[in-house]
Motif scaffolding. Structure first.
Motif, PDB file in Angstrom:
ATOM      1  N   HIS A 173     -11.435  11.778  -3.007  1.00 13.99           N
ATOM      2  CA  HIS A 173     -12.441  10.725  -2.885  1.00 13.99           C
ATOM      3  C   HIS A 173     -11.789   9.442  -3.399  1.00 13.99           C
ATOM      4  CE1 HIS A 173     -16.372   8.895  -2.686  1.00 13.99           C
ATOM      5  NE2 HIS A 173     -16.227   8.468  -3.928  1.00 13.99           N
ATOM      6  N   ILE A 174     -11.579   8.466  -2.503  1.00 15.69           N
ATOM      7  CA  ILE A 174     -10.876   7.234  -2.848  1.00 15.69           C
ATOM      8  C   ILE A 174     -11.805   6.057  -2.610  1.00 15.69           C
ATOM      9  CG2 ILE A 174      -8.925   5.727  -2.280  1.00 15.69           C
ATOM     10  CD1 ILE A 174      -7.488   8.339  -1.286  1.00 15.69           C
ATOM     11  N   VAL A 175     -11.983   5.241  -3.646  1.00 16.89           N
ATOM     12  CA  VAL A 175     -12.821   4.045  -3.543  1.00 16.89           C
ATOM     13  C   VAL A 175     -11.956   2.830  -3.837  1.00 16.89           C
ATOM     14  CG1 VAL A 175     -14.791   2.784  -4.499  1.00 16.89           C
ATOM     15  CG2 VAL A 175     -14.911   5.278  -4.224  1.00 16.89           C
ATOM     16  N   ILE A 176     -11.951   1.885  -2.918  1.00 14.42           N
ATOM     17  CA  ILE A 176     -11.274   0.607  -3.115  1.00 14.42           C
ATOM     18  C   ILE A 176     -12.365  -0.423  -3.358  1.00 14.42           C
ATOM     19  CG2 ILE A 176      -9.675  -1.085  -2.144  1.00 14.42           C
ATOM     20  CD1 ILE A 176      -8.515   1.813  -2.357  1.00 14.42           C
ATOM     21  N   ASP A 177     -12.341  -1.044  -4.523  1.00 14.24           N
ATOM     22  CA  ASP A 177     -13.330  -2.048  -4.906  1.00 14.24           C
ATOM     23  C   ASP A 177     -12.586  -3.373  -5.089  1.00 14.24           C
ATOM     24  OD1 ASP A 177     -15.256  -3.654  -6.065  1.00 14.24           O
ATOM     25  OD2 ASP A 177     -15.799  -2.227  -7.639  1.00 14.24           O
ATOM     26  N   ALA A 178     -12.514  -4.143  -4.017  1.00 15.74           N
ATOM     27  CA  ALA A 178     -11.744  -5.388  -4.007  1.00 15.74           C
ATOM     28  C   ALA A 178     -12.682  -6.576  -3.804  1.00 15.74           C
ATOM     29  CB  ALA A 178     -10.707  -5.337  -2.889  1.00 15.74           C
ATOM     30  N   VAL A 179     -12.678  -7.495  -4.757  1.00 22.46           N
ATOM     31  CA  VAL A 179     -13.492  -8.708  -4.672  1.00 22.46           C
ATOM     32  C   VAL A 179     -12.598  -9.899  -4.993  1.00 22.46           C
ATOM     33  CG1 VAL A 179     -15.460  -9.986  -5.611  1.00 22.46           C
ATOM     34  CG2 VAL A 179     -15.623  -7.506  -5.289  1.00 22.46           C
ATOM     35  N   GLY A 180     -12.392 -10.754  -4.011  1.00 23.88           N
ATOM     36  CA  GLY A 180     -11.559 -11.932  -4.189  1.00 23.88           C
ATOM     37  C   GLY A 180     -12.056 -12.828  -5.308  1.00 23.88           C
ATOM     38  N   GLY A 181     -11.111 -13.363  -6.073  1.00 25.28           N
ATOM     39  CA  GLY A 181     -11.439 -14.290  -7.151  1.00 25.28           C
ATOM     40  C   GLY A 181     -11.911 -13.635  -8.424  1.00 25.28           C
ATOM     41  N   SER A 182     -11.985 -12.310  -8.461  1.00 28.76           N
ATOM     42  CA  SER A 182     -12.508 -11.620  -9.641  1.00 28.76           C
ATOM     43  C   SER A 182     -11.391 -11.293 -10.623  1.00 28.76           C
ATOM     44  CB  SER A 182     -13.248 -10.343  -9.235  1.00 28.76           C
ATOM     45  OG  SER A 182     -12.350  -9.412  -8.661  1.00 28.76           O
ATOM     46  N   GLY A 183     -11.799 -10.884 -11.808  1.00 27.77           N
ATOM     47  CA  GLY A 183     -10.855 -10.497 -12.843  1.00 27.77           C
ATOM     48  C   GLY A 183     -11.603  -9.921 -14.023  1.00 27.77           C
ATOM     49  N   PHE A 184     -10.973  -9.921 -15.159  1.00 26.96           N
ATOM     50  CA  PHE A 184     -11.615  -9.400 -16.367  1.00 26.96           C
ATOM     51  C   PHE A 184     -12.745 -10.330 -16.815  1.00 26.96           C
ATOM     52  CE2 PHE A 184      -7.453  -7.405 -16.371  1.00 26.96           C
ATOM     53  CZ  PHE A 184      -7.834  -6.085 -16.446  1.00 26.96           C
ATOM     54  N   VAL A 185     -12.553 -11.632 -16.585  1.00 26.16           N
ATOM     55  CA  VAL A 185     -13.574 -12.629 -16.896  1.00 26.16           C
ATOM     56  C   VAL A 185     -13.981 -13.391 -15.634  1.00 26.16           C
ATOM     57  CG1 VAL A 185     -14.050 -14.728 -18.223  1.00 26.16           C
ATOM     58  CG2 VAL A 185     -12.757 -12.873 -19.280  1.00 26.16           C
ATOM     59  N   ALA A 186     -13.023 -13.624 -14.762  1.00 31.10           N
ATOM     60  CA  ALA A 186     -13.287 -14.389 -13.539  1.00 31.10           C
ATOM     61  C   ALA A 186     -14.419 -13.758 -12.731  1.00 31.10           C
ATOM     62  CB  ALA A 186     -12.024 -14.486 -12.689  1.00 31.10           C
ATOM     63  N   LEU A 221      -9.814   2.220  -7.325  1.00 32.96           N
ATOM     64  CA  LEU A 221      -8.969   1.038  -7.473  1.00 32.96           C
ATOM     65  C   LEU A 221      -9.863  -0.184  -7.575  1.00 32.96           C
ATOM     66  CD1 LEU A 221      -6.250  -0.487  -7.473  1.00 32.96           C
ATOM     67  CD2 LEU A 221      -6.405  -0.486  -4.960  1.00 32.96           C
ATOM     68  N   LEU A 222      -9.776  -0.863  -8.704  1.00 34.84           N
ATOM     69  CA  LEU A 222     -10.564  -2.058  -8.978  1.00 34.84           C
ATOM     70  C   LEU A 222      -9.624  -3.250  -8.929  1.00 34.84           C
ATOM     71  CD1 LEU A 222     -13.338  -3.165  -9.914  1.00 34.84           C
ATOM     72  CD2 LEU A 222     -12.607  -2.685 -12.248  1.00 34.84           C
ATOM     73  N   ALA A 238       0.828  -1.211   0.000  1.00 31.04           N
ATOM     74  CA  ALA A 238       0.000   0.000   0.000  1.00 31.04           C
ATOM     75  C   ALA A 238       0.860   1.257   0.000  1.00 31.04           C
ATOM     76  CB  ALA A 238      -0.949  -0.012   1.199  1.00 31.04           C
ATOM     77  N   ARG A 239       1.925   1.266   0.790  1.00 27.74           N
ATOM     78  CA  ARG A 239       2.823   2.436   0.825  1.00 27.74           C
ATOM     79  C   ARG A 239       3.529   2.623  -0.523  1.00 27.74           C
ATOM     80  NH1 ARG A 239       3.791   0.507   6.160  1.00 27.74           N
ATOM     81  NH2 ARG A 239       5.642  -0.598   5.441  1.00 27.74           N
ATOM     82  N   ALA A 240       4.045   1.534  -1.096  1.00 24.37           N
ATOM     83  CA  ALA A 240       4.733   1.626  -2.390  1.00 24.37           C
ATOM     84  C   ALA A 240       3.766   2.062  -3.488  1.00 24.37           C
ATOM     85  CB  ALA A 240       5.370   0.279  -2.740  1.00 24.37           C
ATOM     86  N   PHE A 241       2.563   1.509  -3.469  1.00 21.93           N
ATOM     87  CA  PHE A 241       1.529   1.867  -4.444  1.00 21.93           C
ATOM     88  C   PHE A 241       1.172   3.344  -4.322  1.00 21.93           C
ATOM     89  CE2 PHE A 241      -3.220   1.873  -5.251  1.00 21.93           C
ATOM     90  CZ  PHE A 241      -3.104   1.927  -6.632  1.00 21.93           C
ATOM     91  N   ALA A 242       0.958   3.813  -3.100  1.00 19.41           N
ATOM     92  CA  ALA A 242       0.598   5.218  -2.880  1.00 19.41           C
ATOM     93  C   ALA A 242       1.714   6.154  -3.332  1.00 19.41           C
ATOM     94  CB  ALA A 242       0.262   5.443  -1.406  1.00 19.41           C
ATOM     95  N   GLU A 243       2.960   5.797  -3.029  1.00 16.36           N
ATOM     96  CA  GLU A 243       4.087   6.639  -3.443  1.00 16.36           C
ATOM     97  C   GLU A 243       4.184   6.709  -4.966  1.00 16.36           C
ATOM     98  OE1 GLU A 243       7.472   4.987  -1.442  1.00 16.36           O
ATOM     99  OE2 GLU A 243       6.688   5.555   0.528  1.00 16.36           O
ATOM    100  N   VAL A 266      -5.151   0.311   2.361  1.00 12.06           N
ATOM    101  CA  VAL A 266      -4.814   0.895   1.062  1.00 12.06           C
ATOM    102  C   VAL A 266      -5.369   2.316   0.955  1.00 12.06           C
ATOM    103  CG1 VAL A 266      -5.068   0.652  -1.437  1.00 12.06           C
ATOM    104  CG2 VAL A 266      -4.661  -1.380  -0.024  1.00 12.06           C
ATOM    105  N   ARG A 267      -6.617   2.519   1.366  1.00 14.70           N
ATOM    106  CA  ARG A 267      -7.224   3.850   1.312  1.00 14.70           C
ATOM    107  C   ARG A 267      -6.431   4.842   2.169  1.00 14.70           C
ATOM    108  NH1 ARG A 267     -11.511   2.747   3.526  1.00 14.70           N
ATOM    109  NH2 ARG A 267     -12.593   1.855   1.752  1.00 14.70           N
ATOM    110  N   ASP A 268      -6.047   4.439   3.380  1.00 15.60           N
ATOM    111  CA  ASP A 268      -5.296   5.328   4.263  1.00 15.60           C
ATOM    112  C   ASP A 268      -3.931   5.689   3.675  1.00 15.60           C
ATOM    113  OD1 ASP A 268      -7.436   5.226   6.001  1.00 15.60           O
ATOM    114  OD2 ASP A 268      -6.422   3.947   7.486  1.00 15.60           O
ATOM    115  N   ALA A 269      -3.251   4.707   3.077  1.00 11.45           N
ATOM    116  CA  ALA A 269      -1.946   4.992   2.459  1.00 11.45           C
ATOM    117  C   ALA A 269      -2.114   5.985   1.316  1.00 11.45           C
ATOM    118  CB  ALA A 269      -1.306   3.698   1.958  1.00 11.45           C
ATOM    119  N   LEU A 270      -3.153   5.797   0.509  1.00  9.72           N
ATOM    120  CA  LEU A 270      -3.404   6.720  -0.601  1.00  9.72           C
ATOM    121  C   LEU A 270      -3.782   8.107  -0.085  1.00  9.72           C
ATOM    122  CD1 LEU A 270      -5.326   4.270  -2.925  1.00  9.72           C
ATOM    123  CD2 LEU A 270      -3.160   5.403  -3.491  1.00  9.72           C
TER     124      LEU A 270
END
Length: 187
Positions: free
Chosen positions: A113-126, A75-76, A56-61, A100-104
């Motif tokens: 306005h920061i939205v983290i949209d994280a769903v396990g097992g998902s992808g472009f088709v998954a 972030l999707l 999260a820190r590396a991503f935010a930087e 992640v939101r706090d680091a950003l």
């Protein structure tokens, strides 16, 4: 987008996804070549809690250098973040989204306005059978965002594709390209 072709997921199919995204105009936000150095769980594919904090820190930087200074950030992603959103009892806590939101917010400014949209097992088709693939979620968010926030620009960062490995790459890349075109319509 964050690259899909990074360790521990590095392989030709992940490079194919990155190439498809880049052909559509997506800009690759490279953190480093080997994400295993952030710290992984014993399963070898999910960050430890401390690994997620480092990520999260590396991503935010990195975002501070490449994301526009105005507007919202969306972030999707998949279990790269979502893995630690649940308690030991399986109840959703949102802990990882918060990290992640706090680091950003710390790096980009608390008024974003920061939205983290994280769903396990998902992808472009998954997880498309459940309507939880990237296009469906991005479409819902962008349409809602456009109505609620008016002309506020939104930067969309796609982080995933790892759950699409083993699927026909023509289908996955077509879905990735559709997702990029959708994002571009709201640019």
């Amino acid at each position: 987008h964050l690259p899909a072709d990074v360790a521990p997921w590095r392989d030709a199919s992940m490079r194919t996804i990155d190439d498809a995204l880049e052909r559509c105009g997506s800009i690759c936000i490279s953190l480093r070549g080997d994400w295993t150095t952030f710290g992984l769980e014993d399963d070898g594919v999910h960050f430890t809690r401390e690994g997620l904090r480092r990520f999260a820190r590396a991503f935010a930087e990195r975002c501070q250098r490449v994301v526009p200074a105005i507007g919202s950030l969306y972030l999707l992603t998949d279990s790269a973040v979502d893995h630690h959103n649940y308690s030991e009892a399986g109840e959703w806590t949102g802990w990882a989204d918060g990290v992640v939101r706090d680091a950003l917010a710390t790096t980009l400014g608390p008024l974003r306005h920061i939205v983290i949209d994280a769903v396990g097992g998902s992808g472009f088709v998954a997880r498309c059978e459940e309507g939880l693939h990237f296009y469906a979620r991005a479409s819902c968010h962008l349409r809602t965002h456009a109505r609620q926030r008016g002309g506020d620009p939104v930067t969309v960062i796609l982080a995933g594709g790892w759950n699409d490995g083993g699927r026909p790459m023509r289908e996955v890349c077509g879905a990735a390209e559709r997702c990029c075109r959708l994002v571009q319509r709201y640019d």
